[in-house]
Design a protein around this motif. Structure first.
Motif, PDB file in Angstrom:
ATOM      1  N   CYS A 188       0.833  -1.198   0.000  1.00 37.19           N
ATOM      2  CA  CYS A 188       0.000   0.000   0.000  1.00 37.19           C
ATOM      3  C   CYS A 188       0.873   1.255   0.000  1.00 37.19           C
ATOM      4  O   CYS A 188       2.103   1.178   0.053  1.00 37.19           O
ATOM      5  CB  CYS A 188      -0.947   0.003   1.201  1.00 37.19           C
ATOM      6  SG  CYS A 188      -0.140  -0.275   2.791  1.00 37.19           S
ATOM      7  N   ARG A 189       0.208   2.405  -0.057  1.00 33.10           N
ATOM      8  CA  ARG A 189       0.889   3.708  -0.149  1.00 33.10           C
ATOM      9  C   ARG A 189       0.572   4.538   1.083  1.00 33.10           C
ATOM     10  O   ARG A 189      -0.595   4.730   1.431  1.00 33.10           O
ATOM     11  CB  ARG A 189       0.427   4.416  -1.426  1.00 33.10           C
ATOM     12  CG  ARG A 189       1.034   5.781  -1.666  1.00 33.10           C
ATOM     13  CD  ARG A 189       0.753   6.244  -3.106  1.00 33.10           C
ATOM     14  NE  ARG A 189      -0.671   6.250  -3.393  1.00 33.10           N
ATOM     15  CZ  ARG A 189      -1.465   7.316  -3.246  1.00 33.10           C
ATOM     16  NH1 ARG A 189      -0.969   8.457  -2.778  1.00 33.10           N
ATOM     17  NH2 ARG A 189      -2.741   7.241  -3.552  1.00 33.10           N
ATOM     18  N   ASN A 190       1.594   4.996   1.753  1.00 26.79           N
ATOM     19  CA  ASN A 190       1.427   5.817   2.943  1.00 26.79           C
ATOM     20  C   ASN A 190       0.949   7.215   2.547  1.00 26.79           C
ATOM     21  O   ASN A 190       1.598   7.914   1.784  1.00 26.79           O
ATOM     22  CB  ASN A 190       2.762   5.913   3.691  1.00 26.79           C
ATOM     23  CG  ASN A 190       2.693   6.868   4.866  1.00 26.79           C
ATOM     24  OD1 ASN A 190       1.658   7.021   5.499  1.00 26.79           O
ATOM     25  ND2 ASN A 190       3.819   7.519   5.148  1.00 26.79           N
ATOM     26  N   VAL A 191      -0.197   7.620   3.083  1.00 25.54           N
ATOM     27  CA  VAL A 191      -0.725   8.961   2.780  1.00 25.54           C
ATOM     28  C   VAL A 191      -0.927   9.770   4.058  1.00 25.54           C
ATOM     29  O   VAL A 191      -1.718  10.714   4.091  1.00 25.54           O
ATOM     30  CB  VAL A 191      -2.060   8.859   1.999  1.00 25.54           C
ATOM     31  CG1 VAL A 191      -1.841   8.251   0.626  1.00 25.54           C
ATOM     32  CG2 VAL A 191      -3.111   8.066   2.782  1.00 25.54           C
ATOM     33  N   THR A 192      -0.184   9.409   5.090  1.00 29.07           N
ATOM     34  CA  THR A 192      -0.384  10.049   6.397  1.00 29.07           C
ATOM     35  C   THR A 192      -0.247  11.561   6.325  1.00 29.07           C
ATOM     36  O   THR A 192      -1.058  12.297   6.885  1.00 29.07           O
ATOM     37  CB  THR A 192       0.616   9.483   7.418  1.00 29.07           C
ATOM     38  OG1 THR A 192       0.428   8.066   7.518  1.00 29.07           O
ATOM     39  CG2 THR A 192       0.417  10.131   8.782  1.00 29.07           C
ATOM     40  N   ASP A 193       0.765  12.049   5.629  1.00 27.05           N
ATOM     41  CA  ASP A 193       0.993  13.495   5.592  1.00 27.05           C
ATOM     42  C   ASP A 193       0.871  14.054   4.176  1.00 27.05           C
ATOM     43  O   ASP A 193       1.483  15.068   3.840  1.00 27.05           O
ATOM     44  CB  ASP A 193       2.368  13.836   6.178  1.00 27.05           C
ATOM     45  CG  ASP A 193       3.487  13.069   5.485  1.00 27.05           C
ATOM     46  OD1 ASP A 193       3.193  12.249   4.589  1.00 27.05           O
ATOM     47  OD2 ASP A 193       4.656  13.300   5.845  1.00 27.05           O
ATOM     48  N   LEU A 194       0.076  13.390   3.341  1.00 23.44           N
ATOM     49  CA  LEU A 194      -0.162  13.877   1.982  1.00 23.44           C
ATOM     50  C   LEU A 194      -1.543  14.510   1.891  1.00 23.44           C
ATOM     51  O   LEU A 194      -2.521  13.938   2.376  1.00 23.44           O
ATOM     52  CB  LEU A 194      -0.081  12.732   0.964  1.00 23.44           C
ATOM     53  CG  LEU A 194       1.262  12.393   0.335  1.00 23.44           C
ATOM     54  CD1 LEU A 194       1.093  11.266  -0.669  1.00 23.44           C
ATOM     55  CD2 LEU A 194       1.902  13.594  -0.334  1.00 23.44           C
ATOM     56  N   PRO A 195      -1.654  15.676   1.258  1.00 23.03           N
ATOM     57  CA  PRO A 195      -2.988  16.238   1.001  1.00 23.03           C
ATOM     58  C   PRO A 195      -3.803  15.273   0.150  1.00 23.03           C
ATOM     59  O   PRO A 195      -3.258  14.536  -0.665  1.00 23.03           O
ATOM     60  CB  PRO A 195      -2.682  17.531   0.234  1.00 23.03           C
ATOM     61  CG  PRO A 195      -1.266  17.866   0.583  1.00 23.03           C
ATOM     62  CD  PRO A 195      -0.574  16.547   0.777  1.00 23.03           C
ATOM     63  N   SER A 196      -5.085  15.256   0.335  1.00 20.66           N
ATOM     64  CA  SER A 196      -5.963  14.339  -0.380  1.00 20.66           C
ATOM     65  C   SER A 196      -5.797  14.475  -1.890  1.00 20.66           C
ATOM     66  O   SER A 196      -5.820  15.589  -2.427  1.00 20.66           O
ATOM     67  CB  SER A 196      -7.421  14.605  -0.006  1.00 20.66           C
ATOM     68  OG  SER A 196      -8.284  13.751  -0.719  1.00 20.66           O
ATOM     69  N   GLY A 197      -5.588  13.336  -2.563  1.00 22.04           N
ATOM     70  CA  GLY A 197      -5.493  13.302  -4.013  1.00 22.04           C
ATOM     71  C   GLY A 197      -4.123  13.581  -4.578  1.00 22.04           C
ATOM     72  O   GLY A 197      -3.913  13.461  -5.785  1.00 22.04           O
ATOM     73  N   SER A 198      -3.141  13.945  -3.747  1.00 24.04           N
ATOM     74  CA  SER A 198      -1.807  14.264  -4.265  1.00 24.04           C
ATOM     75  C   SER A 198      -0.928  13.031  -4.271  1.00 24.04           C
ATOM     76  O   SER A 198      -1.240  12.009  -3.691  1.00 24.04           O
ATOM     77  CB  SER A 198      -1.164  15.364  -3.414  1.00 24.04           C
ATOM     78  OG  SER A 198      -0.965  14.903  -2.083  1.00 24.04           O
ATOM     79  N   GLN A 199       0.216  13.144  -4.981  1.00 23.01           N
ATOM     80  CA  GLN A 199       1.153  12.043  -5.110  1.00 23.01           C
ATOM     81  C   GLN A 199       2.547  12.506  -4.690  1.00 23.01           C
ATOM     82  O   GLN A 199       2.879  13.687  -4.768  1.00 23.01           O
ATOM     83  CB  GLN A 199       1.208  11.545  -6.564  1.00 23.01           C
ATOM     84  CG  GLN A 199      -0.043  10.826  -7.027  1.00 23.01           C
ATOM     85  CD  GLN A 199      -0.085   9.385  -6.551  1.00 23.01           C
ATOM     86  OE1 GLN A 199       0.943   8.787  -6.272  1.00 23.01           O
ATOM     87  NE2 GLN A 199      -1.282   8.834  -6.451  1.00 23.01           N
TER      88      GLN A 199
END
Length: 431
Positions: A188-199
């Motif tokens: 999976c991809r960690n999105v803990t500190d990513l704004p929604s929808g960004s990469q």
């Protein structure tokens, strides 16, 4: 030490034991599962055969000794796979898929993760493991900058990770009852500190592996895990690799097998090892096709004055299959030995594993097709083995990393490296 292509005592024992298991357990399993009308029912019908594999040590043998298992070499694994695939590929794949699901543990060998492995070391029950990677829409370009990447995400919240996303083709991922495998290594991809929808600019820096146990899913409730669709496949018709969905699955922090940034390399390593075993699968299918076509050509004359084997056209087809089978086995064994023993650096050894996957899987499809040509229209009869051999062979070039979209691209990337040393895996570094 001279070059020796003979099996040692241990390897010969592995082959004999695998052949016996294939004939006594896997082959009868097929007669049971073919009576069922759906993929899920056929999969569930193989459970007794899987339980026999557990009791016989085939699951424990897929874990490294340092983790409590009794796994042997990659050559041992290739021998085991060939023997099983020459007899009954579909029921066998469920066993080997658990091995793939456990491979990240073998690569990391972290003592603190052994608690997750107890069901696979006990020698009882029917525990299933799965490497949960592929997604709807494909993952061939999952690490490409600017791409969509993985849709399965993990977000840290306190002492837990929250998992969301959809997966497909992950063998064993739904478990025997469609409520989840005993152990899933979910990429999976960690999105803990990513704004929604960004990469992330470097997608690999976000890739991690979370462990999801059956107990985790049960604790999260029935809405957390869903089988969206059971995939009915042309071949391997008793294998379960459904479209599944995780919804807000909470797992403890200790379930992080690979931290963000570490997961992509482990996924790649797992599929490097499985590439060799796909080569062995191809060899097993080629062997079965040759044996069946040869037996037919020895006795059938198609209304003529001599058996088909005495016709040059048929003999040429069969001799080509035999030569290709021998060549593919040699490449598979060479790749298995090189992966663990060298010479050359990891990239040189990895190239042989990729070559075994690509070459042997493509060769298997051609070999079965040529066997069908040699037998003629009788091969179209479902009472003959050739239809099953062909539908089982057809998946080898497109699963476990498709040859066109993934495996050949990996070979291309290796050849483009400034440090590329073409023959290092055979002769050692050139400098």
């Amino acid at each position: 030490m001279p070059i020796d292509f003979h099996l040692g005592t241990a390897e010969a024992g592995t082959r004999a034991a695998a052949a016996s298991f294939a004939e006594k357990v896997l082959k009868p399993a097929r007669t049971v599962y073919v009576e069922h009308s759906t993929q899920c029912e056929r999969f569930q019908a193989t459970k007794p055969a899987y339980e026999a594999a557990v009791v016989g040590g085939l699951i424990k043998a897929q874990l490294a000794p340092k983790l409590g298992g009794n796994g042997g070499s990659l050559i041992d694994a290739a021998i085991l796979v060939e023997e099983c695939y020459a007899v009954e590929p579909s029921a066998a794949l469920t066993v080997f898929a658990t091995g793939l699901g456990l491979t990240p543990f073998n690569l990391l060998q972290k003592p603190e993760t052994k608690e997750f492995l107890e069901p696979f070391l006990s020698g009882t029950g029917s525990p299933l493991a799965s490497l949960v990677f592929s997604e709807p829409g494909g993952v061939a370009n999952w690490l490409e900058k600017g791409g969509k990447g993985l849709n399965t995400t993990a977000r840290k919240e306190g002492d837990e990770w929250i998992l969301n996303g959809e997966k497909i083709w992950a063998t064993n991922s739904a478990g025997w009852d469609n409520k989840g495998a005993d152990l899933a290594c979910v990429v999976c991809r960690n999105v803990t500190d990513l704004p929604s929808g960004s990469q992330e600019a470097e997608p690999k820096d976000r890739i991690m592996i979370l462990l999801v146990t059956r107990a985790d899913l049960d604790r999260n409730g029935p809405e957390a895990f869903q089988v969206v669709r059971q995939v009915e496949t042309m071949g391997h018709t008793s294998v379960s690799g459904p479209h599944i969905k995780y919804t807000n699955v909470r797992v403890p922090s200790k379930n992080m097998l690979c931290a963000p940034g570490e997961g992509a390399a482990i996924v790649s390593g797992a599929f490097d090892g499985s590439a060799v075993l796909v080569g062995a699968m191809g060899v097993g299918l080629m062997r079965a096709a040759f044996d069946a076509a040869l037996a037919f050509a020895k006795v059938d004359d198609r209304g003529g004055a001599m058996p088909l084997l005495e016709r040059q056209a048929v003999a040429d087809l069969l001799s080509d299959i035999k030569m290709q089978t021998e060549a593919c086995r040699a490449l598979t064994w060479k790749a298995a030995h090189a992966m663990e023993n060298g010479p050359g650096d990891y990239n040189a050894r990895r190239e042989l594993a990729l070559a075994a996957k690509v070459y042997c899987s493509d060769a298997a499809v051609k070999a079965v097709t040529d066997a069908i040509k040699a037998v003629g229209v009788t091969a179209y009869d479902k009472n003959q083995p050739f239809a099953d051999l062909l539908t089982n062979a057809m998946v080898l070039p497109i699963f476990d990393g498709g040859n066109v979209g993934i495996r050949r691209r990996h070979m291309q990337q290796l050849m483009m490296l400034p440090s590329y040393d073409a023959w290092a895996a055979t002769y050692g570094p050139s400098k």
